[in-house]
Enzyme design. Structure first.
Site, PDB file in Angstrom:
ATOM      1  N   LYS A  14      -2.852 -64.157  59.140  1.00 29.51           N
ATOM      2  CA  LYS A  14      -2.837 -62.780  58.869  1.00 29.51           C
ATOM      3  C   LYS A  14      -3.674 -61.904  59.757  1.00 29.51           C
ATOM      4  O   LYS A  14      -4.230 -62.611  60.741  1.00 29.51           O
ATOM      5  CB  LYS A  14      -3.608 -62.456  57.285  1.00 29.51           C
ATOM      6  N   ARG A  15      -3.337 -60.460  59.627  1.00 30.43           N
ATOM      7  CA  ARG A  15      -4.122 -59.758  60.621  1.00 30.43           C
ATOM      8  C   ARG A  15      -5.706 -60.072  60.360  1.00 30.43           C
ATOM      9  O   ARG A  15      -6.151 -60.578  59.370  1.00 30.43           O
ATOM     10  CB  ARG A  15      -4.224 -58.334  60.146  1.00 30.43           C
ATOM     11  N   LYS A  75     -10.757 -59.922  54.670  1.00 32.67           N
ATOM     12  CA  LYS A  75     -10.002 -60.912  54.791  1.00 32.67           C
ATOM     13  C   LYS A  75     -10.892 -62.371  54.904  1.00 32.67           C
ATOM     14  O   LYS A  75     -10.381 -63.447  54.621  1.00 32.67           O
ATOM     15  CB  LYS A  75      -8.668 -61.099  55.772  1.00 32.67           C
ATOM     16  N   LYS A 125       4.703 -66.299  50.580  1.00 29.38           N
ATOM     17  CA  LYS A 125       5.429 -67.099  51.572  1.00 29.38           C
ATOM     18  C   LYS A 125       4.852 -68.591  51.729  1.00 29.38           C
ATOM     19  O   LYS A 125       5.842 -69.443  51.700  1.00 29.38           O
ATOM     20  CB  LYS A 125       5.321 -66.288  52.958  1.00 29.38           C
TER      21      LYS A 125
HETATM   22  C1  26Q Z   1      -2.999 -45.507  59.716  1.00 27.32           C
HETATM   23  C2  26Q Z   1      -3.379 -44.221  60.674  1.00 27.32           C
HETATM   24  C3  26Q Z   1      -3.166 -44.532  62.132  1.00 27.32           C
HETATM   25  C4  26Q Z   1      -2.768 -45.615  62.370  1.00 27.32           C
HETATM   26  C5  26Q Z   1      -2.493 -46.780  61.874  1.00 27.32           C
HETATM   27  C6  26Q Z   1      -2.444 -46.737  60.377  1.00 27.32           C
HETATM   28  C7  26Q Z   1      -2.135 -47.752  59.430  1.00 27.32           C
HETATM   29  C8  26Q Z   1      -1.002 -48.744  60.007  1.00 27.32           C
HETATM   30  C9  26Q Z   1      -0.698 -49.718  59.241  1.00 27.32           C
HETATM   31  C10 26Q Z   1      -2.619 -48.091  58.457  1.00 27.32           C
HETATM   32  C11 26Q Z   1      -2.391 -49.306  57.395  1.00 27.32           C
HETATM   33  C12 26Q Z   1      -1.279 -49.935  57.932  1.00 27.32           C
HETATM   34  C13 26Q Z   1      -0.909 -51.253  57.247  1.00 27.32           C
HETATM   35  C14 26Q Z   1      -1.376 -51.521  56.323  1.00 27.32           C
HETATM   36  C15 26Q Z   1      -0.792 -52.760  55.473  1.00 27.32           C
HETATM   37  O1  26Q Z   1      -0.101 -53.584  56.164  1.00 27.32           O
HETATM   38  N1  26Q Z   1      -1.224 -53.085  54.154  1.00 27.32           N
HETATM   39  C16 26Q Z   1      -0.954 -54.142  53.525  1.00 27.32           C
HETATM   40  O2  26Q Z   1       0.277 -53.827  52.781  1.00 27.32           O
HETATM   41  C17 26Q Z   1       0.763 -55.097  52.141  1.00 27.32           C
HETATM   42  C18 26Q Z   1       1.987 -54.644  51.454  1.00 27.32           C
HETATM   43  O3  26Q Z   1       1.802 -53.918  50.349  1.00 27.32           O
HETATM   44  C19 26Q Z   1      -0.254 -55.758  51.175  1.00 27.32           C
HETATM   45  O4  26Q Z   1       0.345 -56.756  50.845  1.00 27.32           O
HETATM   46  C20 26Q Z   1      -1.732 -55.870  51.870  1.00 27.32           C
HETATM   47  O5  26Q Z   1      -2.545 -56.317  50.853  1.00 27.32           O
HETATM   48  C21 26Q Z   1      -2.010 -54.711  52.478  1.00 27.32           C
HETATM   49  O6  26Q Z   1      -3.273 -54.958  53.397  1.00 27.32           O
END
Ligand code: 26Q
Length: 831
Positions: A567-568, A573, A679
């Site tokens: 995961k990231r 985490k 998954k």
């Molecule tokens: C925001 C502003 C500027 C640049 C980037 C962003 C940005 C980009 C991607 C902020 C957040 C994200 C992604 C968030 C993410 O993946 N959250 C996850 O979403 C999943 C689906 O609902 C959940 O299962 C995870 O728990 C949650 O961490």
């Protein structure tokens, strides 16, 4: 399909005749061979593996276009309502195998490719992942598109066609390096550009007010610059149902037609430079997935694709219906997190300024159209745009945000007179005097008719904390829709052997109705079935072991317990807790080399945001610990640690089927849902996890006996924080933690460099914001329990089967159905 072309070419190209088998080429094989000549421009004898991939993909794209035209005709005939899913991310991964399987073409494709002297699986490997997302949120959007098409829901995805997707991760001396992901360099056979359907998107400039002939105020926004948005359509096929839905990805193209100033002034080079600048809007995906750094380019990306998508949506609606007042009857627009929330003022602008609606009518249409999903509770991830930046780029939208807020706060103060603090908390704006910001989450709440969290606990916490005031004001607006994943990709495609075993046991209904997996329950008691099951698991582990050996030259034993966290990389985490526990186990084995240890392989993978210092340190620490442990012959057969570089969708498809233990160990109350947890379990891995996100629902579904739950619960985490958390107490009371930290601090794991992790360790000892030390002992106990359990392979396999059997609820088919029925008000097309 191009039936007219076949006659002229069939005599020139025919599939190789397999000496044994006689066959007339299927129409699909003929399409592939046609594509090789007509689209790729290659003779069969000269075709490279990539040419073959292109030919297969091109033939399939033709069938998808055909299905799309059918789907569109059916939708129009039925005047069916449609959902538009707006997302800055669609983490699709590869498309060829998915399309082959969904269209039911595997047999024909295999025969055709074998005839060309190649194996189908090798052709799949030619494809570059479409990594147009960071992680969970982007992959969720891709799973939803699959589920929507499979259930025949009319749906369109809208996003950005990034020229560079999620960066490629390289590991040098243990350190993450980011490399550009130039995924389009060999072209993209899946997309169909529609330059004729481009849309002009404006930025900056000023707003003027005129009085029209009818005496009404006419607002005119004159942007300073305009950029073209060019749609590229990629089709998403449903599972064997003839449905194909479009994903519209917008590409930025400079509009010389608009920015003629420099050309006229004769500054040709400057003018061309400016063109290149406009095109940077769709250049690259922002790789930070939890820190909303307020960069101008990010806001430009958001408005760019939102404005283009809304223009397309309204244009289609006007063509079909003739007027916009019926928009909410035919169109639902979904906002995937706050990233596309500028759609709310944009739709208001279009209705008010371009289509002559009054405020009340426009607001009614707008709020009935939009729905919003929140994906995070973490304050640093909430988007807040500086009003100076926002107003400079979108002056009219800023005015509209003020007016939306003025009317909203009037409503709040009617309900709660003289409650200034509440008004400040609920306001769409925060701060002031040169540091004023727009809270995009508040704008989303005010401008949507439905707001949801992504797992039961997450939604509960939204109602209790983050959106408490809004919940009091509109008790029925907030709901929960637990995430899900598509079993077509994450089980049928990723783990074909297990999928076949399941289908042999219970039939293939599970492919479109995952609840059917409960029919596996009795098979858990069948010793022969268990034997086959664990044999498949070992085979998958072998395949992964081979990959790991090729990729990072670490040899791992496929018979050992594969303990996996992918995961990231994030502090919340708690990959750090995992790695520290590995060191603890290492020390125990050193103390007692002849103990009854369960051989274990700990695998980690994941990317750190490029500017996230702590996350990058955790990657480096993992690699240092891995090198240290793997080099010690004393623990060699008992414990291995490896960090697999460049985690992404395709690597995930290899990892889940090979895993025994799924690490879902976030601090309770921090992971909104998680989807990797689903998954893993769907592929028969057992979960070791906290009571966080969807883990709680997984535990309820599979039963407490079939997974390993540990650690503080969310209420306990909150209590501890209120009482005042003192990380050092846990070090003082736990000799094992002390030894582990001493080992890290000594420099023994980092070539004698004792200072390498001092900052990371100080942060842990002084703050430990995610309670690693508080949960460490409980985690370690749960790991011991998992290790003992694994050594009873009969029992473990029974548990694994029962996990899979109870995963029915975690299909994205169920999630999407809940959105369709409860939020969007859409129904599947009649077959
Ligand atoms: C925001 C502003 C500027 C640049 C980037 C962003 C940005 C980009 C991607 C902020 C957040 C994200 C992604 C968030 C993410 O993946 N959250 C996850 O979403 C999943 C689906 O609902 C959940 O299962 C995870 O728990 C949650 O961490």
């Amino acid at each position: 399909m191009a039936k007219n072309k076949k006659d002229t070419t069939a005599n020139k190209i025919e599939p190789d005749q397999d000496p044994g088998a006689s066959h007339t080429p299927s129409s699909f094989a003929t399409d592939c061979l046609d594509a090789l000549r007509l689209a790729v421009g290659r003779e069969r004898e000269d075709a490279t593996p990539y040419d073959r991939y292109l030919a297969l993909a091109t033939a399939i794209r033709g069938r998808q276009l055909d299905a799309w035209l059918d789907t569109e005709a059916r939708r129009r005939d039925a005047s069916a309502k449609r959902v538009h899913y707006l997302s800055l991310e669609f983490l699709v991964g590869r498309s060829l195998q998915n399309a082959v399987l969904n269209l039911g073409l595997e047999g024909e494709a295999r025969v055709g490719i074998n005839a060309l002297g190649m194996v189908l699986e090798d052709v799949y490997e030619e494809e570059h992942d479409a990594a147009l997302g960071n992680g969970g949120l982007g992959r969720l959007a891709a799973c939803f598109l699959d589920a929507l098409a499979t259930q025949g829901y009319p749906a369109v995805g809208h996003g950005i066609r990034y020229e560079y997707g999620m960066f490629r991760q390289e590991i040098r001396d243990g350190v993450q390096l980011e490399r550009p992901d130039n995924w389009l360099y060999r072209g993209n056979p899946w997309e169909t550009p529609r330059p004729d359907e481009r849309v002009a998107v404006g930025f900056g400039g000023h707003v003027e007010y005129h009085t029209g002939d009818d005496g009404r105020l006419q607002v005119v926004w004159s942007p300073a610059t305009t950029v073209w948005a060019v749609p590229h359509i990629t089709l998403v096929p449903g599972w064997r149902n003839g449905v194909s839905n479009p994903l519209v990805l917008w590409d930025a193209a400079s509009s010389d037609d608009f920015n003629l100033g420099y050309f006229n002034d004769g500054d040709y080079i400057r003018a061309v430079e400016d063109k290149a600048h406009d095109e940077t809007i769709s250049k690259v995906l922002y790789p930070g997935d939890a820190n909303a750094a307020g960069k101008a380019l990010r806001l430009k990306q958001q408005y760019f694709f939102v404005a283009a998508s809304l223009a397309r949506i309204l244009n289609e609606h006007l063509t079909e219906e003739g007027a916009l007042d019926t928009l909410p009857e035919r169109v639902a627009i979904h906002l995937n997190d706050t990233h596309p929330v500028v759609a709310i003022p944009e739709l208001m602008r279009l209705l008010l300024d371009e289509h002559g609606f009054g405020w009340e009518a426009a607001w009614d249409i707008s709020t009935r159209t939009f729905a919003y999903t929140n994906h995070t509770l973490m304050p640093e991830a909430l988007e807040r745009w500086d009003v100076g930046l926002f107003g400079g780029l979108l002056p009219r939208h800023l005015e509209l945000c003020y007016e939306i807020n003025r009317r909203f706060l009037r409503e709040v103060s009617q309900r709660w007179p003289r409650d200034g603090e509440r008004l400040a908390r609920m306001s769409i704006f925060e701060g002031g005097e040169g540091d004023k910001r727009i809270r995009m989450a508040n704008l989303a709440l005010v401008g949507s008719h439905s707001v949801n969290g992504v797992a039961a606990l997450h939604s509960e916490l939204l109602r209790r904390d983050l959106f408490r005031d809004f919940h009091e004001l509109w008790p029925s607006k907030l709901r929960n829709i637990t995430n899900g994943v598509t079993q077509r990709r994450w089980l049928r495609q990723a783990n074909p052997a297990l999928a076949t075993l399941i289908t042999e046991a219970i039939g293939e209904r599970w492919l479109t109705d995952l609840e059917a997996l409960t029919e596996l329950v009795p098979h858990a008691e069948d010793a022969a079935f268990r034997e086959t099951w664990s044999g498949i698991k070992r085979l998958n582990a072998h395949v992964l072991a081979e990959y790991v050996s090729d990729r990072i030259q670490v040899d791992i034993d496929p018979a050992s317990l594969f303990d996996v966290q992918v995961k990231r990389i994030h502090e919340y985490k708690r990959q750090l807790m995992n790695v520290l526990r590995v060191l603890a186990q290492y020390l125990r084995i050193k103390d007692d080399p002849n103990g009854d240890w369960t051989p274990r392989t700990v695998l980690l993978a994941g990317k750190a945001a490029p500017g996230y210092w702590a996350a990058k340190e955790i990657i480096r620490l993992t690699n240092d610990v891995a090198r240290f442990i793997n080099a010690d012959p004393a623990t060699n057969g008992l414990l291995k640690l490896a960090f697999i570089p460049d985690y992404g969708v395709s690597l995930a498809e290899r990892i889940f089927p090979a895993s025994d233990l799924s690490e879902q160990i976030s601090t309770a109350g921090t992971e909104a849902s998680g989807t990797g947890n689903m998954k893993f379990a769907l592929n028969g891995a057992l979960t070791i996890g906290t009571l966080d996100g969807a883990n709680i629902e997984i535990a309820e579904a599979v039963g407490a006996r079939n997974l390993f739950i540990f650690g503080l619960s969310e209420p306990e985490v909150r209590e501890l924080r209120v009482a005042g958390y003192r990380p050092r107490d846990h070090v003082e009371s736990n000799a094992e933690i002390r030894r582990v930290l001493d080992l890290v601090i000594s420099g023994a794991i980092s070539d004698g460099d004792a200072s390498r992790y001092s900052a990371l360790m100080d942060n842990l000892l002084d703050w430990d914001p995610y309670l690693v030390l508080a949960d460490f002992a409980s985690y370690s106990d749960a790991q011991d329990e998992a290790g003992r359990c694994f050594s009873d392979s009969e029992r473990w396999t029974r548990m694994a089967i029962l996990n899979v059997a109870h995963m029915g609820r975690f299909s994205s088919d169920r999630s999407v159905r809940e959105y369709a029925e409860g939020v969007w008000g859409i129904a599947p097309l009649e077959v």
